[in-house]
Design a protein around this motif. Structure first.
Motif, PDB file in Angstrom:
ATOM      1  N   UNK A 112      -1.962   9.439   4.904  1.00 47.43           N
ATOM      2  CA  UNK A 112      -3.036   9.031   5.815  1.00 47.43           C
ATOM      3  C   UNK A 112      -3.611   7.664   5.433  1.00 47.43           C
ATOM      4  N   UNK A 113      -3.514   7.311   4.143  1.00 50.28           N
ATOM      5  CA  UNK A 113      -4.034   6.013   3.693  1.00 50.28           C
ATOM      6  C   UNK A 113      -3.235   4.850   4.271  1.00 50.28           C
ATOM      7  N   UNK A 114      -1.981   5.106   4.643  1.00 48.33           N
ATOM      8  CA  UNK A 114      -1.143   4.023   5.171  1.00 48.33           C
ATOM      9  C   UNK A 114      -1.322   3.809   6.669  1.00 48.33           C
ATOM     10  N   UNK A 115      -1.871   4.789   7.371  1.00 47.87           N
ATOM     11  CA  UNK A 115      -1.915   4.737   8.836  1.00 47.87           C
ATOM     12  C   UNK A 115      -2.781   3.593   9.381  1.00 47.87           C
ATOM     13  N   UNK A 116      -4.001   3.374   8.867  1.00 45.60           N
ATOM     14  CA  UNK A 116      -4.836   2.315   9.458  1.00 45.60           C
ATOM     15  C   UNK A 116      -4.485   0.903   8.992  1.00 45.60           C
ATOM     16  N   UNK A 117      -3.397   0.725   8.235  1.00 41.87           N
ATOM     17  CA  UNK A 117      -3.099  -0.597   7.679  1.00 41.87           C
ATOM     18  C   UNK A 117      -2.409  -1.508   8.694  1.00 41.87           C
ATOM     19  N   UNK A 118      -2.652  -2.807   8.541  1.00 44.45           N
ATOM     20  CA  UNK A 118      -1.951  -3.795   9.357  1.00 44.45           C
ATOM     21  C   UNK A 118      -0.462  -3.814   9.037  1.00 44.45           C
ATOM     22  N   UNK A 119      -0.146  -3.519   7.777  1.00 47.86           N
ATOM     23  CA  UNK A 119       1.256  -3.528   7.372  1.00 47.86           C
ATOM     24  C   UNK A 119       2.073  -2.497   8.147  1.00 47.86           C
TER      25      UNK A 119
ATOM     26  N   UNK B  88      12.881  -9.122   9.407  1.00 50.88           N
ATOM     27  CA  UNK B  88      12.284  -8.613   8.187  1.00 50.88           C
ATOM     28  C   UNK B  88      10.761  -8.622   8.312  1.00 50.88           C
ATOM     29  N   UNK B  89      10.106  -7.551   7.921  1.00 47.03           N
ATOM     30  CA  UNK B  89       8.642  -7.539   8.005  1.00 47.03           C
ATOM     31  C   UNK B  89       8.013  -8.451   6.952  1.00 47.03           C
ATOM     32  N   UNK B  90       6.843  -8.953   7.269  1.00 47.58           N
ATOM     33  CA  UNK B  90       6.092  -9.779   6.321  1.00 47.58           C
ATOM     34  C   UNK B  90       4.800  -9.041   5.988  1.00 47.58           C
ATOM     35  N   UNK B  91       4.833  -8.319   4.887  1.00 44.10           N
ATOM     36  CA  UNK B  91       3.695  -7.487   4.515  1.00 44.10           C
ATOM     37  C   UNK B  91       2.660  -8.265   3.700  1.00 44.10           C
ATOM     38  N   UNK B  92       1.407  -7.910   3.894  1.00 45.07           N
ATOM     39  CA  UNK B  92       0.322  -8.621   3.210  1.00 45.07           C
ATOM     40  C   UNK B  92      -0.482  -7.708   2.285  1.00 45.07           C
ATOM     41  N   UNK B  93      -0.216  -6.421   2.329  1.00 50.08           N
ATOM     42  CA  UNK B  93      -0.992  -5.484   1.509  1.00 50.08           C
ATOM     43  C   UNK B  93      -2.333  -5.143   2.126  1.00 50.08           C
TER      44      UNK B  93
ATOM     45  N   UNK C 131       0.845  -1.198   0.000  1.00 51.77           N
ATOM     46  CA  UNK C 131       0.000   0.000   0.000  1.00 51.77           C
ATOM     47  C   UNK C 131       0.879   1.245   0.000  1.00 51.77           C
ATOM     48  N   UNK C 132       1.971   1.210   0.766  1.00 49.95           N
ATOM     49  CA  UNK C 132       2.894   2.338   0.807  1.00 49.95           C
ATOM     50  C   UNK C 132       3.489   2.598  -0.580  1.00 49.95           C
ATOM     51  N   UNK C 133       3.844   1.540  -1.295  1.00 44.04           N
ATOM     52  CA  UNK C 133       4.401   1.689  -2.640  1.00 44.04           C
ATOM     53  C   UNK C 133       3.409   2.379  -3.566  1.00 44.04           C
TER      54      UNK C 133
END
Length: 257
Positions: A231-238, A251-256, A202-204
């Motif tokens: 602001x779109x990145x703030x509520x994400x689990x990632x 290393x983080x494990x991101x799910x999008x 999502x950050x990308x």
């Protein structure tokens, strides 16, 4: 047999033009398949895309001039518009894109590369907007995207002369981000795509959107765009996963999500 091949490797997608016998030129059929490929990729879980051409001679030689030779003036204009619309689909992909310029990229071929976010190039290739040598002008975004990328003067020089430039020249004027021997180009491009794909999906997307939209407006408006996208990145689990991984030194494990 298809003219565009789409392959996935974890979170990286490779889009390959496979008209090697015709220098991967942009026929109507290839454009249709490239458009469909863009739509497929946008719906996938890919986090970075690589676009390239089959073989080692050409990334893409641009429009299919043999196909164009039998067209009426109206058909030519419509075909150029179709090329432009197809390339915009590539440009509008929400994920970062890399043009792996494995050979010559002329006319519409370079315009395709200009629609990507990053460009890596083999050291023995040449690129150019050669249209004025054919008594036409770039018609799929070249006169607009090239000046924005390399500056007005350098873009005018390339377009007015119609002369291709070498890989070293392309690197010097910041048309490409890297130049490599042919045997290392694939490895270097995939490594770059992999480094990108390890980051928050999502950050990308939000970073790409901020840059693309912001560059076309004034600084204050761009800063507001950036803030809204942040602001779109703030509520994400990632985001929480990134903080947790940092604290745990892993290393983080991101799910999008």
């Amino acid at each position: 047999m298809g003219l565009v091949e789409v392959t996935y490797d974890e979170h990286i997608v490779m889009i390959t033009l496979t008209r090697e016998e015709a220098a991967n030129s942009l026929s109507h059929k290839l454009l249709d398949e490239l458009s469909s490929a863009a739509e497929e990729v946008e719906q996938s879980d890919a986090r970075a895309a690589i676009i390239t051409g089959a073989g080692s001679k050409a990334f893409c030689a641009g429009a299919d001039l043999k196909e164009r030779a039998g067209m009426t003036e109206e058909q030519v204009v419509n075909t150029v518009r179709k090329i432009g619309e197809t390339l915009r689909k590539i440009e509008n992909l929400s994920i970062p894109t890399i043009a792996m310029i494995n050979g010559a990229a002329y006319g519409g071929g370079l315009e395709l590369a200009l629609c990507c976010d990053l460009r890596l190039m083999t050291e023995n290739a040449k690129v150019g907007l050669t249209e004025t040598s054919l008594a036409i002008i770039p018609g799929a975004g070249g006169t607009q995207r090239l000046p924005r990328l390399i500056g007005i003067g350098q873009a005018k020089k390339m377009i007015f002369t119609g002369q291709p430039i070498t890989a070293d020249q392309a690197l010097q004027i910041h048309l490409v981000e890297g130049v490599y021997p042919q045997e290392h180009l694939y490895e270097e491009t995939v490594e770059l795509a992999r480094r990108i794909s390890h980051n928050g999906p999502i950050a990308l997307k939000m970073a790409k959107q901020s840059i693309r939209q912001g560059i076309e407006t004034d600084l204050q408006s761009g800063l507001e765009l950036e803030h809204e996208n942040y602001k779109q990145t703030i509520p994400t689990r990632d985001r929480l996963e990134g903080l947790k991984a940092f604290k745990e030194k892993r290393k983080p494990e991101y799910t999008g999500k």
